[in-house]
Design an enzyme around this catalytic site. Sequence first.
Site, PDB file in Angstrom:
ATOM      1  N   LYS A 118       0.829  -1.207   0.000  1.00 48.48           N
ATOM      2  CA  LYS A 118       0.000   0.000   0.000  1.00 48.48           C
ATOM      3  C   LYS A 118       0.862   1.255   0.000  1.00 48.48           C
ATOM      4  CE  LYS A 118      -4.479  -1.478   1.521  1.00 48.48           C
ATOM      5  NZ  LYS A 118      -5.631  -1.245   2.394  1.00 48.48           N
ATOM      6  N   LYS A 200      -2.934 -11.084  -6.631  1.00 44.10           N
ATOM      7  CA  LYS A 200      -4.277 -11.357  -6.099  1.00 44.10           C
ATOM      8  C   LYS A 200      -5.307 -10.398  -6.705  1.00 44.10           C
ATOM      9  CE  LYS A 200      -4.762  -8.380  -2.169  1.00 44.10           C
ATOM     10  NZ  LYS A 200      -5.188  -8.026  -0.886  1.00 44.10           N
ATOM     11  N   LYS A 203      -9.748  -4.985  -5.273  1.00 45.01           N
ATOM     12  CA  LYS A 203     -10.707  -3.961  -5.696  1.00 45.01           C
ATOM     13  C   LYS A 203     -10.029  -2.644  -6.045  1.00 45.01           C
ATOM     14  CE  LYS A 203     -11.836  -3.832  -0.781  1.00 45.01           C
ATOM     15  NZ  LYS A 203     -12.758  -4.379   0.177  1.00 45.01           N
TER      16      LYS A 203
HETATM   17  P1  TYM Z   1     -10.231  -6.644   2.861  1.00 45.05           P
HETATM   18  O1  TYM Z   1     -11.336  -5.680   3.008  1.00 45.05           O
HETATM   19  O2  TYM Z   1      -9.083  -6.277   1.971  1.00 45.05           O
HETATM   20  O3  TYM Z   1     -10.771  -8.036   2.348  1.00 45.05           O
HETATM   21  C1  TYM Z   1     -11.846  -8.681   3.008  1.00 45.05           C
HETATM   22  C2  TYM Z   1     -11.626 -10.179   3.043  1.00 45.05           C
HETATM   23  O4  TYM Z   1     -11.489 -10.687   1.722  1.00 45.05           O
HETATM   24  C3  TYM Z   1     -10.296 -11.462   1.623  1.00 45.05           C
HETATM   25  N1  TYM Z   1      -9.751 -11.281   0.268  1.00 45.05           N
HETATM   26  C4  TYM Z   1      -9.471 -12.288  -0.570  1.00 45.05           C
HETATM   27  N2  TYM Z   1      -9.592 -13.613  -0.435  1.00 45.05           N
HETATM   28  C5  TYM Z   1      -9.232 -14.382  -1.492  1.00 45.05           C
HETATM   29  N3  TYM Z   1      -8.761 -13.865  -2.655  1.00 45.05           N
HETATM   30  C6  TYM Z   1      -8.619 -12.528  -2.830  1.00 45.05           C
HETATM   31  N4  TYM Z   1      -8.174 -12.044  -3.977  1.00 45.05           N
HETATM   32  C7  TYM Z   1      -8.980 -11.677  -1.746  1.00 45.05           C
HETATM   33  N5  TYM Z   1      -8.976 -10.329  -1.577  1.00 45.05           N
HETATM   34  C8  TYM Z   1      -9.440 -10.103  -0.334  1.00 45.05           C
HETATM   35  C9  TYM Z   1      -9.365 -10.881   2.682  1.00 45.05           C
HETATM   36  O5  TYM Z   1      -8.378 -11.796   3.054  1.00 45.05           O
HETATM   37  C10 TYM Z   1     -10.334 -10.573   3.794  1.00 45.05           C
HETATM   38  O6  TYM Z   1     -10.574 -11.719   4.580  1.00 45.05           O
HETATM   39  N6  TYM Z   1      -7.607  -6.084   7.052  1.00 45.05           N
HETATM   40  C11 TYM Z   1      -8.769  -6.723   6.473  1.00 45.05           C
HETATM   41  C12 TYM Z   1     -10.065  -6.296   7.130  1.00 45.05           C
HETATM   42  C13 TYM Z   1     -10.077  -6.472   8.612  1.00 45.05           C
HETATM   43  C14 TYM Z   1     -10.232  -7.706   9.301  1.00 45.05           C
HETATM   44  C15 TYM Z   1     -10.217  -7.352  10.695  1.00 45.05           C
HETATM   45  C16 TYM Z   1     -10.363  -9.037   8.902  1.00 45.05           C
HETATM   46  C17 TYM Z   1      -9.982  -5.482   9.531  1.00 45.05           C
HETATM   47  N7  TYM Z   1     -10.065  -6.006  10.781  1.00 45.05           N
HETATM   48  C18 TYM Z   1     -10.327  -8.334  11.651  1.00 45.05           C
HETATM   49  C19 TYM Z   1     -10.486 -10.015   9.882  1.00 45.05           C
HETATM   50  C20 TYM Z   1     -10.469  -9.652  11.239  1.00 45.05           C
HETATM   51  C21 TYM Z   1      -8.847  -6.335   5.011  1.00 45.05           C
HETATM   52  O7  TYM Z   1      -8.272  -5.360   4.580  1.00 45.05           O
HETATM   53  O8  TYM Z   1      -9.673  -7.085   4.293  1.00 45.05           O
END
Ligand code: TYM
Length: 337
Positions: A118, A200, A203
């Site tokens: 990032k 990966k 978005k």
């Molecule tokens: P975020 O918002 O980027 O993504 C949400 C969830 O989607 C999963 N993910 C994927 N899984 C498979 N393939 C992909 N290409 C892919 N892109 C995203 C992510 O692994 C995630 O599970 N930091 C986290 C949000 C968060 C969180 C938490 C998660 C904040 N606090 C506490 C669990 C527990 C995040 O940025 O996810």
Amino acid sequence: MDTPAETKKIIFSGIQPSGTLTLGNYIGALRNFKLLEDEYQCIYCVVDMHAITVRQDPAALRRRCLELAAIYIASGLDPKKNVIYCQSHVSAHAELAWILNCFTYMGELQRMTQFKDKAQKHADNINAGLFTYPTLMAADILLYQTDLVPIGADQKQHLELTRDIAQRFNGVYGDVFTVPEGYFGKVGSRIMSLQDPTRKMSKSDPEDTFISLLDPPDAIRRKVRRAVTDSEADIRFDPANKPGVSNLLSIIAALTGQSVEEAAAELRGQGYGKLKDRVSECVIETLAPLQSEHRRLMADKAYLQGVLTENAEIANRMALRTLRKVQRKVGFAERLK
Ligand code: TYM
């Protein structure tokens, strides 16, 4: 719903309302949220505080918070059984994050690959929030004495740091935090970009690299048809040598419940055109009910706001139990009320 009984084990996960959700978010995380609904007390958060680590348009962010709540519900999560709420509505997240910052080393945060990625993408805004993002995530998880965290593979490093912080804190003050485990789907914990299957699906990348959960069928077909594959015509699961085809097989497997080998066997001898048709078919079929339910819910904002308000109160009560204990342990002045 009252404050949940303490006997059930806890699941916690969060998604950022920072853009349209992708098929990666769905397969890697969201679709697993429902699996353990009856066995666990599940808490699903709209992590709006994490989202502002990169610049957001305020009106769009506000709308996306509701949209994400609607997606949680549209994916089948009952807001009477699952605690669905916004992170910023429960101030204990920020308070615990501060304390955990004082138990996290700069070197640990510097090693986080998401921070490095990032920082590269947003070179003009490498703010301290982006750097301490993982301690806020640790606070999210540890506040609820979470046992299990369903996430995609890209969040594994953050979960490991959370475990380290919890163990470090427990080592000093006794057993304050439950040390959480990750929960990863058998297939699809890392769905790749349609245009560059070695990265990966994300978005924040250009439109044609990902499928949005709200894409209409013709957009899904178009994007899948243009997905990068390879110059052979052999349908087999081999991520190292055939990342594009393997990614498409993972999508089919995740959505149908087949193994990747079964999905490959079913299509053997047919061309990549057929493989892509099958992918589009599975995605469209999966997303259609979610999309129509999402549309219905978005037409009733008062309902969504009510769900978020009610659930934030429940989350707040749960979170305060841990926060007060932590504050006492570290030696903050006693509160008489
Ligand atoms: P975020 O918002 O980027 O993504 C949400 C969830 O989607 C999963 N993910 C994927 N899984 C498979 N393939 C992909 N290409 C892919 N892109 C995203 C992510 O692994 C995630 O599970 N930091 C986290 C949000 C968060 C969180 C938490 C998660 C904040 N606090 C506490 C669990 C527990 C995040 O940025 O996810």
